[in-house]
Motif scaffolding. Sequence first.
Motif, mmCIF file in Angstrom:
data_model
loop_
_atom_site.group_PDB
_atom_site.id
_atom_site.type_symbol
_atom_site.label_atom_id
_atom_site.label_comp_id
_atom_site.label_asym_id
_atom_site.label_seq_id
_atom_site.Cartn_x
_atom_site.Cartn_y
_atom_site.Cartn_z
ATOM 1 N N ALA A 1 -22.889 0.543 -10.733
ATOM 2 C CA ALA A 1 -23.348 -0.583 -9.912
ATOM 3 C C ALA A 1 -22.288 -1.122 -8.966
ATOM 4 N N GLU A 2 -21.002 -0.935 -9.303
ATOM 5 C CA GLU A 2 -19.957 -1.567 -8.482
ATOM 6 C C GLU A 2 -19.004 -0.553 -7.846
ATOM 7 N N VAL A 3 -18.407 0.286 -8.699
ATOM 8 C CA VAL A 3 -17.331 1.154 -8.203
ATOM 9 C C VAL A 3 -17.856 2.213 -7.229
ATOM 10 N N LEU A 4 -18.927 2.895 -7.605
ATOM 11 C CA LEU A 4 -19.427 3.960 -6.720
ATOM 12 C C LEU A 4 -19.966 3.415 -5.389
ATOM 13 N N PRO A 5 -20.716 2.310 -5.395
ATOM 14 C CA PRO A 5 -21.127 1.765 -4.088
ATOM 15 C C PRO A 5 -19.933 1.402 -3.199
ATOM 16 N N GLU A 6 -18.873 0.858 -3.823
ATOM 17 C CA GLU A 6 -17.649 0.542 -3.054
ATOM 18 C C GLU A 6 -17.053 1.813 -2.448
ATOM 19 N N LEU A 7 -16.926 2.833 -3.310
ATOM 20 C CA LEU A 7 -16.341 4.099 -2.844
ATOM 21 C C LEU A 7 -17.200 4.721 -1.750
ATOM 22 N N ALA A 8 -18.512 4.638 -1.919
ATOM 23 C CA ALA A 8 -19.427 5.243 -0.939
ATOM 24 C C ALA A 8 -19.288 4.564 0.417
ATOM 25 N N ARG A 9 -19.118 3.257 0.401
ATOM 26 C CA ARG A 9 -18.945 2.536 1.680
ATOM 27 C C ARG A 9 -17.684 3.023 2.380
ATOM 28 N N ARG A 10 -16.610 3.206 1.585
ATOM 29 C CA ARG A 10 -15.351 3.676 2.189
ATOM 30 C C ARG A 10 -15.459 5.119 2.679
ATOM 31 N N ARG A 11 -16.191 5.928 1.917
ATOM 32 C CA ARG A 11 -16.284 7.349 2.246
ATOM 33 C C ARG A 11 -17.175 7.566 3.471
ATOM 34 N N ASP A 12 -18.082 6.638 3.687
ATOM 35 C CA ASP A 12 -18.904 6.649 4.899
ATOM 36 C C ASP A 12 -19.663 7.970 5.082
ATOM 37 N N GLY A 13 -20.473 8.312 4.086
ATOM 38 C CA GLY A 13 -21.350 9.483 4.228
ATOM 39 C C GLY A 13 -20.846 10.742 3.557
ATOM 40 N N GLY A 14 -19.559 10.827 3.278
ATOM 41 C CA GLY A 14 -19.028 12.032 2.621
ATOM 42 C C GLY A 14 -19.393 12.045 1.142
ATOM 43 N N ALA A 15 -19.322 13.221 0.540
ATOM 44 C CA ALA A 15 -19.656 13.331 -0.885
ATOM 45 C C ALA A 15 -18.558 12.687 -1.736
ATOM 46 N N LEU A 16 -18.966 12.081 -2.843
ATOM 47 C CA LEU A 16 -18.002 11.541 -3.803
ATOM 48 C C LEU A 16 -17.833 12.543 -4.931
ATOM 49 N N ARG A 17 -16.584 12.778 -5.314
ATOM 50 C CA ARG A 17 -16.305 13.734 -6.395
ATOM 51 C C ARG A 17 -15.942 12.966 -7.669
ATOM 52 N N LEU A 18 -16.718 13.204 -8.723
ATOM 53 C CA LEU A 18 -16.507 12.532 -10.008
ATOM 54 C C LEU A 18 -16.121 13.570 -11.054
ATOM 55 N N TRP A 19 -15.224 13.181 -11.949
ATOM 56 C CA TRP A 19 -14.782 14.113 -12.986
ATOM 57 C C TRP A 19 -14.723 13.406 -14.341
ATOM 58 N N VAL A 20 -15.466 13.924 -15.295
ATOM 59 C CA VAL A 20 -15.347 13.465 -16.680
ATOM 60 C C VAL A 20 -14.405 14.452 -17.362
ATOM 61 N N ALA A 21 -13.177 13.983 -17.614
ATOM 62 C CA ALA A 21 -12.072 14.903 -17.891
ATOM 63 C C ALA A 21 -11.997 15.390 -19.336
#
Lengths: 128, 269
Positions: free
Chosen positions: B87-107
């Motif tokens: 609800a918070e972190v990914l929407p923030e990241l998406a705004r910064r990325r401005d259309g690019g894909a977000l890469r997530l890793w469960v390590a």
Amino acid sequence: MPEDTADAKLCLLVDDSRVVRKVARRILEDLGFEVAEAGDGGEAMAWVRTAMPDVILLDWHMPVMNGLEFLRRLRKEPGGERPRVLFCSVESDLDRIREALEVGACEYIMKPFDGDILASKLALAGVL
Amino acid sequence: MTPQDRALIARLCAERAGLKVDPDKAYLLENRLGPVARREGFASVHDFVCAVRDRDEERLIWAAVEAMSPAESAFFREAQSLGCIVAEVLPELARRRDGGALRLWVAACGAGQEVYSLAMALEEAGPAGVRLEIFASDLCERRLEKAQAGVYSQFEVQRGLSAHRLVEHFEMADEGFAISPRLRQQVRWRRVNLVEDLTRLGRFDLVVCRHQLGHLTDEARARVLANLQGVLAPGGWLVLGGDEAAPGLATANDRPGFFSRAADSRAAA
């Protein structure tokens, strides 16, 4: 875990197996619930007309009145929309679980269960 | 198992994967290594450890080390943290990325419950219109195989997973309940040893590595934290367990367990 039973939530255990009721009662009391018991849906209806519980742990297959029928009737009783109902049954088919949820159960426990599962499901139901 | 057997396994775990294994916990070692010994055809754990020592075979050594790696896994563990990511972190990241894909890793995905919990939460409430690439890894090849299969027992699906999510995201399978193909296909899998160089994996916007650091030696913990920090994209987030610390990374006051790259202090605001 509340020590004072005046603050404890009332859980009605509805199951035709004395063994299941005994096991579930012990876990529920350890979790701080006040516990009442009914052996079938008919007994359970009589119970909720006397004192509406906060939580109902409900078996599916029982004599007199099964769990699904009980739940349908419960929701038509005055105040019957209030209890959080968790089905607790040997039925483990997703279609049956879906059916229980559609009728108004908020959670579903597949037997056999242990204390961790019951606690996890009560937490998901928002009563723990 | 003899004290020498236990000491050997503890040493190998520390050397190969930075795992902190207490050689005095005989029951834990027997419990974890028993199934491996049986699978490999040995009559006892002691015989298996003798083969590990005498044959010096990489496959056997790793079978032992992987079996001793942390195995605890449950659906929607620390659900609040998952909710914050979605609800918070990914929407923030998406705004910064401005259309690019977000890469997530469960390590350290274990048997997959954590990464599938994230995928379920994203499907239910993730930011709209954001392209996501989800990666998952674990040290243990067998757990990774189970994660990829995505089939869980009745007991496993009742720990942390609501009945509503069970009927929404799972199908019946012969051996239990199978995560839906649409979720399974979203995840790319890889065996990764977190103490090794991770730069080949590229950069990630979000790395989740919860409840692993406590199982590592002090030296390995520092190395893993540095490795994870090294793969964070600018403004990216590292998510640890709510009670875990990451010295050297910026903390977020209202988000326990969330850390951002110190070089990008605005990301923590």
